[in-house]
Write a protein that holds these residues in place. Structure first.
Motif, short mmCIF file in Angstrom:
data_model
loop_
_atom_site.label_atom_id
_atom_site.label_comp_id
_atom_site.label_asym_id
_atom_site.label_seq_id
_atom_site.Cartn_x
_atom_site.Cartn_y
_atom_site.Cartn_z
N UNK A 1 0.84 -1.32 0.09
CA UNK A 1 0.38 0.08 -0.24
C UNK A 1 0.68 1.29 -0.30
N UNK A 2 1.99 1.57 0.85
CA UNK A 2 3.06 2.17 0.78
C UNK A 2 3.30 2.72 -0.76
N UNK A 3 4.10 1.79 -1.73
CA UNK A 3 4.61 2.27 -2.93
C UNK A 3 2.92 2.69 -3.47
N UNK A 4 1.96 1.73 -3.67
CA UNK A 4 1.33 2.33 -4.12
C UNK A 4 0.86 3.97 -4.17
N UNK A 5 1.11 4.33 -3.05
CA UNK A 5 0.35 5.01 -2.38
C UNK A 5 1.69 6.40 -3.06
N UNK A 6 2.34 6.16 -3.22
CA UNK A 6 4.20 6.52 -3.30
C UNK A 6 3.70 6.64 -5.11
N UNK B 1 13.73 -5.94 6.27
CA UNK B 1 14.21 -5.43 5.70
C UNK B 1 13.65 -4.07 5.58
N UNK B 2 14.67 -3.17 6.15
CA UNK B 2 14.20 -1.83 6.28
C UNK B 2 12.60 -1.18 4.82
N UNK B 3 12.05 -0.51 5.78
CA UNK B 3 10.28 -0.73 4.42
C UNK B 3 10.86 0.61 3.83
N UNK B 4 11.78 1.58 4.45
CA UNK B 4 12.46 2.22 2.60
C UNK B 4 13.15 1.10 1.54
N UNK B 5 13.16 0.33 1.38
CA UNK B 5 14.04 -0.35 0.79
C UNK B 5 12.35 -1.20 0.08
N UNK B 6 11.69 -1.76 1.44
CA UNK B 6 10.71 -2.90 0.52
C UNK B 6 9.77 -2.16 -0.33
N UNK B 7 9.41 -0.52 -0.07
CA UNK B 7 9.13 0.54 -1.12
C UNK B 7 9.44 0.58 -1.94
N UNK B 8 10.81 1.12 -2.35
CA UNK B 8 11.11 0.98 -3.46
C UNK B 8 11.27 0.08 -4.27
#
Ligand SMILES: [Zn+2]
Length: 262
Positions: A82-87, A242-249
């Motif tokens: 959901x965070x990746x889609x939002x981005x 792994x860190x959330x930022x890397x997963x979203x990216x």
């Protein structure tokens, strides 16, 4: 760059990382969708919150448009989708010749519980054959009204994975997008290069499952899609230890790569 991203060691028999406020993410999705002129559809679900489906028509109609379906948020303990889609919605960089259908969260009652299943304890991503849950019935009823897709992407996370990986279901051997996605993601997130992932043979982060959905008692969304709506499907799995930022990216870059390269 990605070699500096380390496993956190937080997950023990379950996802134990960051949780998200799914309603806040959905509000941000709706704000971006309205700003960039997506059609917003509410899919009613009997006694539960509505599901949203966003639709964006191709900016160019002078060439053959490609129909692409993206979904995420079917497992309530997988916040990166959901965070990746939002981005991606806020970034608003979509190929001009793509018609896009986007389901930004298929399990809104699972996220407040940080639970894979919905509030009733049902794994929605095993319910696409028998349609017992109200959410999946509503989603399939909506899917039945949509055209066939040239490509479908389902965004997930795996709490055990050693890195990003992808399931490819591509029975007509169309040019594969897996290698291009893995190459793009390797710049922002480790890749799981294990020879076996989730009990299936894998190669360089790519699983091409040899399966016959008709022999399976329970269907994930991807089986429903390949049996009814598409001949080219990917399930993207970010590593949630792994860190959330890397997963979203990872999920955002893989999605963008697939959209650009198909
Ligand atoms: Zn999942």
């Amino acid at each position: 760059m990605s070699h500096t991203i380390q496993r956190l060691g937080r997950n023990k028999n379950a996802y134990l990382g960051e949780t998200v406020d799914i309603n806040r993410i959905l509000q941000d999705d709706l704000t971006a969708a309205r700003e960039y002129h997506w059609q917003i559809e509410e899919i009613p679900v009997s006694d539960k919150p509505v599901l949203f489906a966003f639709r964006r028509a191709a900016a160019r109609t002078d060439c053959k448009t490609r129909k692409i379906y993206i979904s995420t948020g079917i497992h309530g303990d997988e916040p990166a989708g959901p965070l990746a889609v939002c981005q991606l919605l806020r970034l608003n960089r979509w190929p001009a010749d793509a018609d896009i259908w986007l389901c930004p969260c298929l399990n809104p009652t699972g996220f407040p519980l940080n639970r894979r299943e919905n509030v009733d304890g049902v794994d929605l991503n095993r319910d696409y054959r028998h349609l017992k849950s109200a959410e999946v019935r509503a989603h399939v009823t909506w899917l039945e009204r949509q055209p066939r897709f040239d490509l479908t992407l389902c965004l997930h996370e795996d709490w055990e994975a050693h890195g990003f990986y992808v399931y490819e279901v591509n029975p007509d051997d169309e040019p594969s997008l897996s290698g291009k996605m893995i190459e793009a993601v390797s710049k922002v997130c480790p890749i799981d290069r294990s020879p076996v992932i989730e009990d299936r043979p894998a190669q360089g982060g790519i699983i091409r499952p040899d399966l016959d959905p008709l022999k399976r008692p329970q269907w994930p969304e991807a089986f429903y899609l390949i049996m009814n709506k598409t001949r080219h499907s990917y399930t993207l799995e970010a590593p949630s230890d792994f860190p959330l930022s890397a997963r979203i990216a990872a999920l955002a870059d893989a999605t963008r790569t697939a959209l650009d390269k198909i």
